[in-house]
Design a protein around this motif. Sequence first.
Motif, PDB file in Angstrom:
ATOM      1  N   ARG A 104      43.930 -31.776  19.474  1.00 23.82           N
ATOM      2  CA  ARG A 104      43.904 -32.627  18.275  1.00 23.82           C
ATOM      3  C   ARG A 104      42.711 -33.586  18.309  1.00 23.82           C
ATOM      4  N   LEU A 105      42.410 -34.126  19.489  1.00 24.49           N
ATOM      5  CA  LEU A 105      41.251 -35.022  19.596  1.00 24.49           C
ATOM      6  C   LEU A 105      39.954 -34.269  19.349  1.00 24.49           C
ATOM      7  N   ARG A 106      39.863 -33.030  19.810  1.00 23.92           N
ATOM      8  CA  ARG A 106      38.677 -32.213  19.532  1.00 23.92           C
ATOM      9  C   ARG A 106      38.519 -32.043  18.021  1.00 23.92           C
ATOM     10  N   THR A 107      39.627 -31.803  17.346  1.00 27.29           N
ATOM     11  CA  THR A 107      39.577 -31.641  15.890  1.00 27.29           C
ATOM     12  C   THR A 107      39.167 -32.940  15.213  1.00 27.29           C
ATOM     13  N   ASP A 108      39.687 -34.073  15.682  1.00 33.86           N
ATOM     14  CA  ASP A 108      39.326 -35.375  15.105  1.00 33.86           C
ATOM     15  C   ASP A 108      37.835 -35.654  15.249  1.00 33.86           C
ATOM     16  N   LEU A 109      37.283 -35.329  16.413  1.00 30.15           N
ATOM     17  CA  LEU A 109      35.889 -35.651  16.706  1.00 30.15           C
ATOM     18  C   LEU A 109      34.920 -34.580  16.214  1.00 30.15           C
ATOM     19  N   GLY A 110      35.461 -33.446  15.754  1.00 33.77           N
ATOM     20  CA  GLY A 110      34.595 -32.348  15.325  1.00 33.77           C
ATOM     21  C   GLY A 110      33.675 -32.728  14.183  1.00 33.77           C
ATOM     22  N   GLY A 111      34.155 -33.575  13.260  1.00 32.18           N
ATOM     23  CA  GLY A 111      33.324 -33.961  12.130  1.00 32.18           C
ATOM     24  C   GLY A 111      32.140 -34.804  12.544  1.00 32.18           C
ATOM     25  N   VAL A 112      32.367 -35.811  13.385  1.00 27.29           N
ATOM     26  CA  VAL A 112      31.276 -36.665  13.857  1.00 27.29           C
ATOM     27  C   VAL A 112      30.294 -35.855  14.705  1.00 27.29           C
ATOM     28  N   TYR A 113      30.816 -34.926  15.500  1.00 24.87           N
ATOM     29  CA  TYR A 113      29.948 -34.056  16.306  1.00 24.87           C
ATOM     30  C   TYR A 113      29.020 -33.251  15.397  1.00 24.87           C
ATOM     31  N   PHE A 114      29.537 -32.740  14.292  1.00 21.77           N
ATOM     32  CA  PHE A 114      28.696 -31.975  13.370  1.00 21.77           C
ATOM     33  C   PHE A 114      27.717 -32.874  12.625  1.00 21.77           C
ATOM     34  N   ASN A 115      28.086 -34.155  12.398  1.00 20.23           N
ATOM     35  CA  ASN A 115      27.099 -35.100  11.879  1.00 20.23           C
ATOM     36  C   ASN A 115      25.921 -35.217  12.844  1.00 20.23           C
ATOM     37  N   GLY A 116      26.225 -35.220  14.147  1.00 23.12           N
ATOM     38  CA  GLY A 116      25.160 -35.270  15.148  1.00 23.12           C
ATOM     39  C   GLY A 116      24.279 -34.037  15.095  1.00 23.12           C
ATOM     40  N   ILE A 117      24.889 -32.853  14.914  1.00 27.49           N
ATOM     41  CA  ILE A 117      24.110 -31.618  14.778  1.00 27.49           C
ATOM     42  C   ILE A 117      23.209 -31.703  13.549  1.00 27.49           C
ATOM     43  N   PHE A 118      23.756 -32.240  12.462  1.00 30.28           N
ATOM     44  CA  PHE A 118      22.975 -32.404  11.236  1.00 30.28           C
ATOM     45  C   PHE A 118      21.810 -33.355  11.470  1.00 30.28           C
ATOM     46  N   LEU A 119      22.049 -34.391  12.253  1.00 23.37           N
ATOM     47  CA  LEU A 119      20.994 -35.352  12.568  1.00 23.37           C
ATOM     48  C   LEU A 119      19.865 -34.691  13.364  1.00 23.37           C
ATOM     49  N   ILE A 120      20.223 -33.788  14.286  1.00 21.42           N
ATOM     50  CA  ILE A 120      19.193 -33.057  15.037  1.00 21.42           C
ATOM     51  C   ILE A 120      18.309 -32.267  14.075  1.00 21.42           C
ATOM     52  N   ALA A 121      18.939 -31.596  13.092  1.00 23.24           N
ATOM     53  CA  ALA A 121      18.171 -30.825  12.112  1.00 23.24           C
ATOM     54  C   ALA A 121      17.228 -31.725  11.317  1.00 23.24           C
ATOM     55  N   LEU A 122      17.705 -32.922  10.938  1.00 23.24           N
ATOM     56  CA  LEU A 122      16.835 -33.863  10.215  1.00 23.24           C
ATOM     57  C   LEU A 122      15.660 -34.307  11.082  1.00 23.24           C
ATOM     58  N   SER A 145      25.612 -33.608   4.425  1.00 22.67           N
ATOM     59  CA  SER A 145      26.100 -34.043   5.735  1.00 22.67           C
ATOM     60  C   SER A 145      27.615 -34.226   5.717  1.00 22.67           C
ATOM     61  N   CYS A 146      28.147 -34.768   4.615  1.00 24.55           N
ATOM     62  CA  CYS A 146      29.603 -34.944   4.485  1.00 24.55           C
ATOM     63  C   CYS A 146      30.317 -33.596   4.473  1.00 24.55           C
ATOM     64  N   VAL A 147      29.743 -32.630   3.790  1.00 28.32           N
ATOM     65  CA  VAL A 147      30.339 -31.286   3.753  1.00 28.32           C
ATOM     66  C   VAL A 147      30.311 -30.668   5.145  1.00 28.32           C
ATOM     67  N   PHE A 148      29.188 -30.809   5.841  1.00 32.90           N
ATOM     68  CA  PHE A 148      29.071 -30.253   7.193  1.00 32.90           C
ATOM     69  C   PHE A 148      30.047 -30.954   8.143  1.00 32.90           C
ATOM     70  N   HIS A 149      30.294 -32.230   7.897  1.00 35.20           N
ATOM     71  CA  HIS A 149      31.289 -32.984   8.668  1.00 35.20           C
ATOM     72  C   HIS A 149      32.664 -32.305   8.564  1.00 35.20           C
ATOM     73  N   GLU A 150      33.048 -31.919   7.347  1.00 32.08           N
ATOM     74  CA  GLU A 150      34.344 -31.269   7.151  1.00 32.08           C
ATOM     75  C   GLU A 150      34.379 -29.891   7.796  1.00 32.08           C
ATOM     76  N   ILE A 151      33.264 -29.179   7.745  1.00 30.21           N
ATOM     77  CA  ILE A 151      33.192 -27.877   8.425  1.00 30.21           C
ATOM     78  C   ILE A 151      33.384 -28.076   9.925  1.00 30.21           C
ATOM     79  N   GLY A 152      32.936 -29.230  10.450  1.00 31.26           N
ATOM     80  CA  GLY A 152      33.135 -29.535  11.866  1.00 31.26           C
ATOM     81  C   GLY A 152      34.609 -29.626  12.221  1.00 31.26           C
ATOM     82  N   HIS A 153      35.407 -30.294  11.367  1.00 32.81           N
ATOM     83  CA  HIS A 153      36.853 -30.361  11.607  1.00 32.81           C
ATOM     84  C   HIS A 153      37.469 -28.961  11.582  1.00 32.81           C
TER      85      HIS A 153
END
Length: 430
Positions: free
Chosen positions: A242-260, A194-202
Amino acid sequence: MNDPEPLILPTLTEGAELVGEFKGSGYRQPPQLVRLPNRQLVQLPPLLFSVAKALHDHRHLAADPHAALAEVADAVTAEANARISTEQVLFLIDRKLAPLGVTTYSNGTAPSLAKADTFLALRFRTAVFPATATWFLSGLFAWLFKPAVLLPSITMVAAAEVWLVATQPMGEALNNAIRTPTSILFVLALTVLSCVFHEIGHASACRYSGVRPGVMGCGIYVVWPAFYTDITDSYRLGRGGRLRTDLGGVYFNGIFLIALAVLYALTGYDPLLVAVVAVNLEIIQQLLPTLRFDGYYIISDLVGIPDLFKYMRPILRRTLLRRPAEERLNALKRWPQIVVTVWVLTVIPALAFQLGLIAIKVPDLILANWQRAQNLALSAQAGAGPLELLAGTLQLILLTLPLLGLALLTYWMLRWLTSKIIKIPTPQQA
């Protein structure tokens, strides 16, 4: 008599790049940005940026340095609406730009790039994926930021959270998972993923916004292992990008949560629920503005000030010691000053409160560490399997890290307060 040193046309440091105006900045006079070869950003006033840009534009005249410098002086004069001589240009290069690492010196000497000593920064960075790999990975997921995908995805994240937290047996799943070494390792693996996917989100947010992400890697934040993505080029974007980039990681955590949630609905495997809890804790941690997590950078980009921590000293000296406002504080616009002041006066008590909570738990943590170490030794003597020993060791490490983090943070904060704010005099000064 010694012959004067030959004049060599200064150039931008190899690998440096002119970024341009800091869009949406919180400064009264928006600074110009230059990216150094080490990807560190330097803020320049318009005059210095004009000199650097003119040098870059006239680099083709390097064979005749005197003529080139005359052209540079004319270009800077036109930009600054004031006459600038070649001698003044050389002064600005040798005394201002070269020491910052932006250009070479007038005798051809390359500048030394000093590493910035940023307060509470990620240390011991090691790149794992080169920029080319990051570009490829971000291209696989950048489409998730399209509005037609983004809004339904956020809705699905909210629905998954409600279903999992409100209707599923989280406590029972946690009790069952911690008893089984394979479950513990499985949850830890999913947390790291999930942490790795968070970085891919950024990185994906960067690519979707039209700029290139840099390397991806890992390092140590205080004492905790952490992943990072170089998104320096996001400063080419406006505030929204820049805000989209900042929030991209948390957004991808949410995508990961959907998969779980989908996997749990299909299998009913309890450790997946524990992984959901871990991902939610990661999201909460990332949104905290006290340390250099995503929440910190969200505030930073909202007000348009890259490093909020460097304003702690002038704000505390003005607020607590009633000293006159320093120049760096006066350089900010009115509303960013207010926001940063509120942030400083909020984050210091909040950080102290967080450290206090950990301090209160120190006896329990020490006791838990001791018991865990004893159990691990007994398990090893009893011939426990490698998975059980690995899970026990990881638990022991995770219980020890908060103690080390508390000690380091307390030491750094006390050192910073005494050196930057109180400024205790030396015997010679006294």
